[in-house]
Enzyme design. Structure first.
Site, PDB file in Angstrom:
ATOM      1  N   HIS B 157      34.851  31.151 -33.096  1.00  0.00           N
ATOM      2  CA  HIS B 157      33.386  31.143 -33.411  1.00  0.00           C
ATOM      3  C   HIS B 157      33.309  31.346 -35.014  1.00  0.00           C
ATOM      4  O   HIS B 157      33.794  32.075 -35.262  1.00  0.00           O
ATOM      5  CB  HIS B 157      32.714  33.081 -32.692  1.00  0.00           C
ATOM      6  CG  HIS B 157      32.891  32.916 -31.160  1.00  0.00           C
ATOM      7  ND1 HIS B 157      31.925  32.325 -30.917  1.00  0.00           N
ATOM      8  CD2 HIS B 157      33.725  33.447 -30.462  1.00  0.00           C
ATOM      9  CE1 HIS B 157      32.088  32.626 -29.414  1.00  0.00           C
ATOM     10  NE2 HIS B 157      33.511  32.985 -29.322  1.00  0.00           N
ATOM     11  N   CYS B 199      30.150  26.926 -34.076  1.00  0.00           N
ATOM     12  CA  CYS B 199      29.374  26.721 -34.275  1.00  0.00           C
ATOM     13  C   CYS B 199      28.678  26.681 -36.420  1.00  0.00           C
ATOM     14  O   CYS B 199      29.959  26.903 -36.424  1.00  0.00           O
ATOM     15  CB  CYS B 199      28.013  27.649 -34.219  1.00  0.00           C
ATOM     16  SG  CYS B 199      28.116  28.775 -32.262  1.00  0.00           S
TER      17      CYS B 199
END
Lengths: 428, 385
Positions: B157, B199
């Site tokens: 992440h 991301c």
């Protein structure tokens, strides 16, 4: 008179010189009781070093001395020890030249009741007071420590001593100049304006009535002299560094108390644990505390401005934002002047014990808190509180004794009630 | 290393023998890429069951890289490794990368070097820079040298400028760039390929400033990388889209492939990936057209077998200048300019003495003299003097 004085000076100088050269000097100069953020020698050196590197010494939060101190020490930095010894002796010289209360006694002799002969001080006694004051100041361990630590508190004290000398000698101009210098140096001596004014008025035989024109005239003159000299000194300091940076650094610092290093005062602990929201309010409360007592004292002690000055000095050194033992030493030097009040002091034994024990416990509890880790700031603050309470009680004791003596002087030593039985004087 | 040396010896022999130039041409191809060994650092920065896909990503890349020839001793695999034996895993001891459980990427021979709580920013940076305590075993070290091509794959992440490690700390793009610069200065790589699947992954390669780095990311700043497909049997998403399509692409590569990096840049267009993959090649010296996939993903040993006898020639001078000119940078690479130490240590600080301004001194002494003369006239001052 000169010979014992010279002897005292010699002893004091030897003591200080010996301490300078010993290893204690480094230890003492780091003690928080002696060196506050306002007066520490390390900070003066730092500020001058910054200046040599081309940076304004007021740019950080290190240096909080006035520009005149910069000027003084810029050339004298290698002779710093000598400067402090000279200022100590300057102090001493001014104290020795003050001859308190001589005129007042002679004037008011006829007002006193007949049986108070034993209360009046003899000239013989008075002769030795300057020597005693000199002794009290020079050999006071507080002064010695403060001098060895090269705290600029000594310079403060010298200026205040010169101010007292000038006031007692009756020169309004000089007294205004020195008061302006003292205020410029650390803000609080502005409260000494009232006692100085009262003394000078008394000296000029101007009665203190709000309606009398000469009273206002003299007050205005003195105030004008004082304010003008203050303004002149501040403008002159502007020209040293061509900036007004010193005003927030010096006066803003004194008034807003941002640095919470522990010291023997009352501010640090309070503000360390206070919420931001309330800090402005409490700063105002604490600062008003210093200035406020002038008014009731002026009302009560308007006939006795010298005592007023003493009490005011004590209040400054108890309630100021960064007190050190040097400030305490200043007003303690005046205690021999009121040695005649000794018979009326009620708690002197306990108070002297409290003060001595607290002074001894300061380093102990500091060590326990900072180095051993087995105590915490509460312990140190407790001792600070006790020390300050001791000082306050000392002052109030002297105040009480003074008022009592005055009462006896006007009403006779043996008080009787209306029906003839013996009466006791009680402070309500 | 040995392979490279033998290749060099053969080449010298060929040159010295002045045989047919065909061998010469082939020999020049040996040194096209300039690397002699390959390393891979594969990092999965997440833990917990719902981050199954990150572990599957990393293990899939691990499988491909092993298949193409990089041995376990040259792979540093950092995983939280709590998927295969997780109590919530309905198929224990497996990690699947494809729906219908077609491909178990965990298997019997996975060698995880940093597992569980050892996957920290500090350990990652220590692996990269080589500043490892002496007691670290060899399997946990990145023993690369200046002829190593390193593949660094990171997944987890991330956000704009940072990557989250194990839900408790972050590594920033600046730290990563500085670590790569340390590697460059310590000659720990020849070329480096950095792939990141998180991301806003492109933010992680924005700050690189060391030469010979090529970077790929699964999404641009402001975009999220999406996962590919959930498996209803296992209950979580199995892989991320970008890595899924990269792996499909890699499935077609074999050690002798001549596929180059430009094809890798085309993998996973926006229609398939939803996010826009990005890449950065400005720091890379060679043209991506000439960079083989196997230069990074595989460990291809260049061996040339010949039956001719070759006599070794000591004359090396002519050979050294024979580098293909069109592929090298116009200015030779050199290690970072050191500080001008000699200049610094002999420099003395400028002693500018501060003097109070003349106006001040004048004003002050004028005032003092004025006060003196004003009081001098007053009667009681006589007592002092």
């Amino acid at each position: 008179m000169a010979a014992p004085l010279v002897l005292v000076v010699l002893v004091a100088v030897t003591l200080r010189a010996a301490l300078y050269r010993s290893s204690l000097a480094a230890f003492i100069s780091e003690r928080v009781e002696v060196a506050s953020p306002l007066s520490a020698w390390k900070r003066v050196v730092e500020g001058l070093a910054l200046l040599d590197l081309g940076v304004s010494p007021y740019s950080g939060a290190i240096f909080h001395e006035t520009p005149l101190i910069i000027y003084l020490f810029h050339f004298l930095i290698e002779y710093a020890e000598l400067v402090f010894m000279v200022s100590a002796s300057g102090n001493l010289w001014s104290f020795s030249l003050v001859q308190f209360k001589k005129q007042k006694l002679l004037i008011e002799l006829d007002k006193y009741a007949p049986d108070v002969a034993e209360l009046i001080r003899t000239p013989m006694e008075m002769h030795y007071i300057p020597l005693k004051v000199a002794l009290f100041y020079l050999l006071n361990p507080y002064t010695v420590m403060s001098c060895v630590a090269k705290s600029t508190c000594a310079i403060n004290n010298t200026v205040i001593a010169f101010f007292i000398l000038a006031t007692i000698k009756g020169s309004a101009f000089l007294s205004a100049v020195f008061l302006a210098l003292a205020t410029y140096q650390s803000l609080y001596p502005v409260t000494l304006f009232a006692p100085a004014l009262l003394y000078l008025l008394q000296r000029q035989f101007i009665p203190i009535k709000p309606k009398s024109k000469s009273f206002w005239l003299y007050t205005m003159q003195y105030a004008a002299l004082y304010l003008c000299s203050l303004v002149v000194i501040i403008c002159l300091s502007f020209f040293l560094l061509n900036s007004w940076d010193f005003i927030p650094s010096v006066y803003g610092f004194i008034l807003s108390v941002p640095d919470l290093t522990p010291n023997i005062g009352l501010f640090w602990y309070f503000f360390a644990e206070m919420f931001e929201h309330f800090s402005l309010f409490f700063v105002c409360v604490f600062q008003i505390n210093v200035f406020f007592y002038t008014i009731p004292l002026a009302v009560k002690l308007k006939e006795h401005p010298v005592f007023f000055m003493f009490v005011q000095l004590a209040i400054i050194s108890i309630f100021k934002s960064y007190p050190t033992v040097g400030d305490v030493a200043l007003y303690m030097a005046f205690l021999p002047v009121w040695s005649h009040l000794y018979r009326f002091l009620r708690n002197i034994f306990i108070l002297s014990c409290v003060l001595i024990v607290c002074s001894l416990l300061f380093p102990v509890l500091w060590h326990l808190w900072i180095y051993a880790g087995s105590a915490n700031s509460n312990f140190y603050y407790a001792i600070t509180l006790t020390f300050n309470i001791g000082q306050i009680l000392l002052i109030s004791d002297y105040f009480y004794a003074f008022l009592r003596r005055e009462y006896y002087l006007t009403h006779g030593l043996h008080l009787t009630r209306q029906d003839g039985t013996e009466a006791m004087l009680v402070l309500k | 290393m040995a392979a490279a040396l033998s290749a060099a010896a053969l080449l010298l022999g060929c040159c010295g023998a002045a045989l047919a130039s065909g061998v010469q041409d082939q020999a020049e191809q040996f040194f096209r890429s300039g690397h002699t060994n390959n390393w891979a650092v594969l990092v999965c920065t997440s833990r917990f069951w719902f981050n199954y896909r990150h572990v599957a990503n990393t293990l899939s890349v691990y499988r491909s890289v092993k298949r193409l020839g990089i041995p376990d001793s040259h792979i540093v695999l950092m995983l939280a490794d709590d998927m295969a034996c997780n109590p919530r895993n309905p198929k224990p001891a497996t990690v699947f990368s494809h729906k219908n459980m077609e491909l178990n990427v965990y298997g019997d021979d996975v060698e995880v070097d940093y597992r569980s709580y050892e996957v920290t920013v500090e350990n990652f940076l220590r692996v990269l820079t080589g500043r490892i305590p002496p007691s670290t075993p060899r399997s946990k070290r990145l023993l690369s040298d200046d002829r190593s091509n390193i593949l660094i794959y990171m997944t987890g992440h991330g956000g704009n400028g940072f990557l989250k490690f194990q839900d408790s700390e972050e590594i920033t793009n600046v730290e990563l760039a500085d670590a790569f610069e340390q590697m460059w200065q310590k000659r720990r790589y020849n070329e480096l390929l950095f792939i990141i699947d998180t991301c806003q992954g492109a933010s992680m390669y924005e700050r690189f400033y060391s030469p010979n780095i090529m970077a790929l990311a699964s999404s641009q700043v402001g975009e999220d990388s999406l996962s590919h497909q959930p498996d209803l049997g296992i209950g979580v998403h199995l892989m991320d889209r970008y890595t899924f399509y990269v792996l499909e692409f890699l499935e077609e590569i074999h050690p002798a492939s001549q596929t180059n990096m430009n094809d890798l840049f085309q993998v996973c267009p926006k229609s398939l990936c939803v996010s826009t993959p990005g890449h950065r090649t400005d720091l890379f010296q060679r043209d991506p057209q000439n960079v083989l996939i196997t230069d990074f993903f595989g460990s291809v040993r260049k061996v040339e077998i010949t039956t001719e006898t070759i006599s070794l020639d000591r004359d090396l001078a002519g050979f050294e200048n024979e580098l293909p000119k069109d592929e090298l940078a116009t200015e030779p690479l050199k290690y970072a300019d050191q500080l001008p130490v000699a200049q610094i240590i002999h420099q003395k600080p400028k002693q500018k003495d501060w003097h109070p301004p003349g106006g001040f001194i004048l004003g002050l002494w004028a005032l003092i003299i004025m006060v003196f003369f004003k009081t001098y006239g007053i009667k009681h001052m006589k007592h002092i003097f």
